[in-house]
Design an enzyme around this catalytic site. Structure first.
Site, short mmCIF file in Angstrom:
data_model
loop_
_atom_site.label_atom_id
_atom_site.label_comp_id
_atom_site.label_asym_id
_atom_site.label_seq_id
_atom_site.Cartn_x
_atom_site.Cartn_y
_atom_site.Cartn_z
CG LEU A 164 -1.93 -1.08 1.42
CD1 LEU A 164 -2.72 -0.85 2.71
CD2 LEU A 164 -2.87 -1.16 0.23
CG ASP A 165 0.23 4.39 -2.77
OD1 ASP A 165 1.19 3.77 -3.27
OD2 ASP A 165 -0.76 4.80 -3.42
NE ARG A 166 4.74 8.82 5.29
CZ ARG A 166 5.46 9.90 5.51
NH1 ARG A 166 6.09 10.51 4.50
NH2 ARG A 166 5.57 10.41 6.73
#
Length: 294
Positions: free
Chosen positions: A131-133
């Site tokens: 997942l993105d940050r």
């Protein structure tokens, strides 16, 4: 780590049989140099000829932690953990893997701390779903190379169901639709863009609730491109609320993309059990929805 299988059909070689069980060429090379193979309880080499009814057991070498990866003892919400998998409920703001922005306190660093405290045999996390940050929710981690190989096969066969929740800006007119548009890196920035030269990408969505300035959707990915959900909705003129990179509006105090990895479903290739995981939406998401409903 020890794994066993029964030979139920004629095979031409040990390598082919192990490949059918998900052991990659790299994993097979590890076995040749550091692993152990038994057939019917007896140690053998890779030239053995298998017969229907034989029991094949392999002992895989431990995966030792990379000394260059720092250990973090910060808390981590683990929803499930066994020999093969870990399911983490990731908060928004936590990077998944070490990088230039953070090399000491990411999900990988925290898992290393957990496994060190447990004195785990395998200490190399294989990230299956990244997942993105600033996206919250479920992250699927394989605990060894074989699990990672099998998870990759499940994804390639499109038998893994990942569903997200997103709050997009504006009003979507269709209650249900499939966004089928190829994505490629934008040469002028860090974002992805719809381009005929891009890789195929499909995002299916269902409207869950409409607000005056935004729409809550449930999303299922049919491909796994970088920023796929964010880029696809931005291409429709409905970027996610709080998504600065894709010019999404800041509504209800949400200062990150309103995207949450909510559910994960797959059939465990080791046990054949149906695995289902769910992550409740975090506090900032609840606050945003409450504001939008006013």
């Amino acid at each position: 780590m020890k794994l066993s299988w029964a030979v139920t059909a004629p095979v031409t070689s040990m390598k082919r049989f192990l490949s059918q069980q998900g052991i990659s060429h790299r994993g097979y090379s590890d076995l040749k140099h550091r692993g152990i193979i038994w057939v019917n309880g007896r140690n053998v080499d890779q030239t053995v000829q298998l017969q229907v009814g034989d029991e094949v057991t392999v002992i895989l070498p431990p995966e030792v932690a990379d000394p260059e990866v720092a250990v973090s003892t910060e808390p981590l919400t683990i929803l499930f953990s066994n020999r093969d998998w870990v399911i983490v409920d990731k908060p928004a703001g936590l990077n998944v893997v070490p990088g230039p922005a953070n090399r000491t306190d990411t999900l990988v660093n925290r898992l290393k701390g957990v496994w060190q405290a447990e004195n785990a045999e395998n200490r190399v996390p294989h990230i299956v779903t990244r997942l993105d940050r600033f996206t919250s929710g479920l992250v699927w981690v394989a605990r060894h190379r074989l699990a990672n190989s099998l998870a990759s096969q499940l994804q390639a066969a499109h038998t893994v169901e990942k569903r997200y929740l997103a709050i997009v800006s504006g009003q979507l007119t269709a209650d249900h639709d499939l966004i089928d548009a190829p994505l490629a890196p934008d040469p002028t920035g860090y974002n992805q863009m719809v381009s005929p030269a891009g890789k195929p990408a499909q995002t299916e969505y269902w409207v869950q609730e409409r607000f005056a300035d935004a729409t809550l959707v449930r999303v299922q990915l049919h491909t796994g491109r970088t920023h796929q959900i964010r880029a696809h909705f931005a291409s429709l003129g409905h970027p996610l609320v709080g998504d600065e990179l894709y010019h999404g509006p800041l509504l209800g105090g949400m200062h990150r993309q309103a995207l949450h990895a909510a559910t994960l479903d797959f059939t465990d290739p080791f046990t054949q059990e149906n695995r289902h995981f769910n992550s409740p939406v975090p506090a900032d998401w609840q606050a945003l929805v409450a504001t939008l409903r006013q």
